[in-house]
Design a protein around this motif. Sequence first.
Motif, PDB file in Angstrom:
ATOM      1  N   VAL A 187       7.001   8.408 -23.327  1.00 58.51           N
ATOM      2  CA  VAL A 187       6.295   8.154 -22.076  1.00 58.51           C
ATOM      3  C   VAL A 187       5.676   6.763 -22.135  1.00 58.51           C
ATOM      4  N   THR A 188       5.987   5.928 -21.151  1.00 59.58           N
ATOM      5  CA  THR A 188       5.429   4.581 -21.114  1.00 59.58           C
ATOM      6  C   THR A 188       4.031   4.590 -20.514  1.00 59.58           C
ATOM      7  N   GLN A 189       3.331   3.461 -20.676  1.00 63.46           N
ATOM      8  CA  GLN A 189       1.934   3.382 -20.270  1.00 63.46           C
ATOM      9  C   GLN A 189       1.676   2.283 -19.253  1.00 63.46           C
ATOM     10  N   SER A 190       0.513   2.392 -18.619  1.00 63.64           N
ATOM     11  CA  SER A 190       0.073   1.407 -17.643  1.00 63.64           C
ATOM     12  C   SER A 190      -1.311   0.915 -18.024  1.00 63.64           C
ATOM     13  N   ARG A 191      -1.858   0.001 -17.215  1.00 63.89           N
ATOM     14  CA  ARG A 191      -3.210  -0.516 -17.394  1.00 63.89           C
ATOM     15  C   ARG A 191      -3.909  -0.553 -16.040  1.00 63.89           C
ATOM     16  N   SER A 192      -5.225  -0.767 -16.078  1.00 67.97           N
ATOM     17  CA  SER A 192      -5.964  -0.770 -14.812  1.00 67.97           C
ATOM     18  C   SER A 192      -6.029  -2.142 -14.156  1.00 67.97           C
ATOM     19  N   ASP A 193      -5.554  -3.213 -14.832  1.00 69.52           N
ATOM     20  CA  ASP A 193      -5.667  -4.541 -14.247  1.00 69.52           C
ATOM     21  C   ASP A 193      -4.448  -4.921 -13.408  1.00 69.52           C
ATOM     22  N   TYR A 194      -3.656  -3.935 -13.026  1.00 67.62           N
ATOM     23  CA  TYR A 194      -2.620  -4.089 -12.014  1.00 67.62           C
ATOM     24  C   TYR A 194      -2.319  -2.696 -11.477  1.00 67.62           C
ATOM     25  N   ARG A 195      -1.521  -2.616 -10.456  1.00 63.94           N
ATOM     26  CA  ARG A 195      -1.074  -1.345  -9.917  1.00 63.94           C
ATOM     27  C   ARG A 195       0.426  -1.410  -9.682  1.00 63.94           C
ATOM     28  N   VAL A 196       1.051  -0.256  -9.581  1.00 61.90           N
ATOM     29  CA  VAL A 196       2.421  -0.188  -9.082  1.00 61.90           C
ATOM     30  C   VAL A 196       2.399   0.738  -7.874  1.00 61.90           C
ATOM     31  N   ASP A 197       3.197   0.404  -6.859  1.00 65.36           N
ATOM     32  CA  ASP A 197       3.238   1.252  -5.668  1.00 65.36           C
ATOM     33  C   ASP A 197       4.234   2.377  -5.869  1.00 65.36           C
ATOM     34  N   ASP A 240       9.121   7.164 -17.414  1.00 65.04           N
ATOM     35  CA  ASP A 240       8.523   5.850 -17.156  1.00 65.04           C
ATOM     36  C   ASP A 240       7.251   5.981 -16.330  1.00 65.04           C
ATOM     37  N   LEU A 241       6.226   6.547 -16.945  1.00 63.79           N
ATOM     38  CA  LEU A 241       4.940   6.670 -16.267  1.00 63.79           C
ATOM     39  C   LEU A 241       4.385   5.295 -15.915  1.00 63.79           C
ATOM     40  N   GLY A 242       4.522   4.340 -16.839  1.00 63.50           N
ATOM     41  CA  GLY A 242       3.972   3.003 -16.614  1.00 63.50           C
ATOM     42  C   GLY A 242       4.558   2.303 -15.416  1.00 63.50           C
ATOM     43  N   GLY A 243       5.819   2.586 -15.089  1.00 65.80           N
ATOM     44  CA  GLY A 243       6.457   1.908 -13.982  1.00 65.80           C
ATOM     45  C   GLY A 243       6.505   2.710 -12.703  1.00 65.80           C
ATOM     46  N   ARG A 244       6.062   3.979 -12.747  1.00 67.52           N
ATOM     47  CA  ARG A 244       6.233   4.837 -11.583  1.00 67.52           C
ATOM     48  C   ARG A 244       4.962   5.509 -11.076  1.00 67.52           C
ATOM     49  N   ASN A 263      -6.868  11.359 -15.926  1.00 71.77           N
ATOM     50  CA  ASN A 263      -6.153  12.308 -16.778  1.00 71.77           C
ATOM     51  C   ASN A 263      -5.494  13.410 -15.954  1.00 71.77           C
ATOM     52  N   ARG A 264      -6.188  13.850 -14.928  1.00 66.47           N
ATOM     53  CA  ARG A 264      -5.607  14.866 -14.038  1.00 66.47           C
ATOM     54  C   ARG A 264      -4.362  14.311 -13.343  1.00 66.47           C
ATOM     55  N   ARG A 265      -4.436  13.053 -12.928  1.00 70.77           N
ATOM     56  CA  ARG A 265      -3.296  12.433 -12.253  1.00 70.77           C
ATOM     57  C   ARG A 265      -2.105  12.323 -13.217  1.00 70.77           C
ATOM     58  N   ILE A 266      -2.389  11.883 -14.462  1.00 67.92           N
ATOM     59  CA  ILE A 266      -1.334  11.777 -15.472  1.00 67.92           C
ATOM     60  C   ILE A 266      -0.693  13.139 -15.715  1.00 67.92           C
ATOM     61  N   ALA A 267      -1.516  14.159 -15.893  1.00 65.76           N
ATOM     62  CA  ALA A 267      -1.012  15.490 -16.222  1.00 65.76           C
ATOM     63  C   ALA A 267      -0.144  16.060 -15.109  1.00 65.76           C
ATOM     64  N   ASP A 268      -0.618  15.959 -13.878  1.00 62.43           N
ATOM     65  CA  ASP A 268       0.152  16.513 -12.766  1.00 62.43           C
ATOM     66  C   ASP A 268       1.488  15.790 -12.623  1.00 62.43           C
ATOM     67  N   TRP A 269       1.475  14.471 -12.809  1.00 63.29           N
ATOM     68  CA  TRP A 269       2.711  13.692 -12.683  1.00 63.29           C
ATOM     69  C   TRP A 269       3.679  14.033 -13.812  1.00 63.29           C
ATOM     70  N   LEU A 270       3.157  14.153 -15.036  1.00 62.98           N
ATOM     71  CA  LEU A 270       4.005  14.511 -16.170  1.00 62.98           C
ATOM     72  C   LEU A 270       4.557  15.922 -16.034  1.00 62.98           C
TER      73      LEU A 270
END
Length: 279
Positions: A187-197, A240-244, A263-270
């Motif tokens: 599972v890939t990762q993201s950061r808070s200093d950008y967003r993906v739509d 690809d959590l980081g990109g999606r 964490n809730r958002r990550i869990a539901d998406w996963l």
Amino acid sequence: MRGSYKDPGAIQILTIGGSTTDQRFIGDGQTWQDYLSQALGGAVVVNAGIDGQSTVGHLRAFDRWLSQIPGLKPRFVLAYIGVNDAHLQGRQQWDEMASPTVWRRVERYVANHSALVQVVSTIQGTLKARNAHVVHGGTDVAHGPWVAGPAPAPGQAVDPVLLDAYQQRVAALIARIRTMGAQAVIVTQSRSDYRVDGDGRPLGRVSASGAVDFGSWAMQTAFNRRALAACEQAGAVCIDLGGRLTFEDGDFYDWVHTTPAGNRRIADWLASRLAPTLR
């Protein structure tokens, strides 16, 4: 290991990673593993994350302690990886569990058993982590407004040697997970200093010069794509959590660590992507 399980043999999903997996400042019941377990109908999801680790440490963890746990035989090992690896300095001799020469082994023995060296190393590591914004609370959470704009090609400012080494480590990690008898989930990762739509397009913040800042997105995406390349080549489960995944304000408490809402958002998406695999 963190989580609710009656014995190691009952664990269905073992999660490994760094501080974003460990979540030492998030209470029990509010980690993404806790929420993932709920979203998957009570699946036994256990947290073996270690604060500060990259894939260098994840590989060693199998030999150093995970393989020493009697009865541990999860069905899946989920590796939530990428943020710490993007900030490793220099080429990592990740596959050398012992130094190649006697003198080098003596040198490392002295260093590993020297209190002074350990203090200096800890201070240096903490400063590097703070500068990279991967230490807990190392910076305030990034805020928008988030805007689109011409983004640079991922990886154009990253040493390809580092990307190659990361891809090799992910491949080795998948192989090590399979040696354990488990299926690998990367599972890939993201950061808070950008967003993906919703379409995976990056959104950045306007800098003082008036340009949209996509630096962190370009760097992290380069590492994420290498992880996915290794995963796909190995035929593992690639997410690809980081990109999606689109995060919202309030999902992070600094630039990389998520709040209970995140964490809730990550869990539901996963869960929506793991459920078919678990059947």
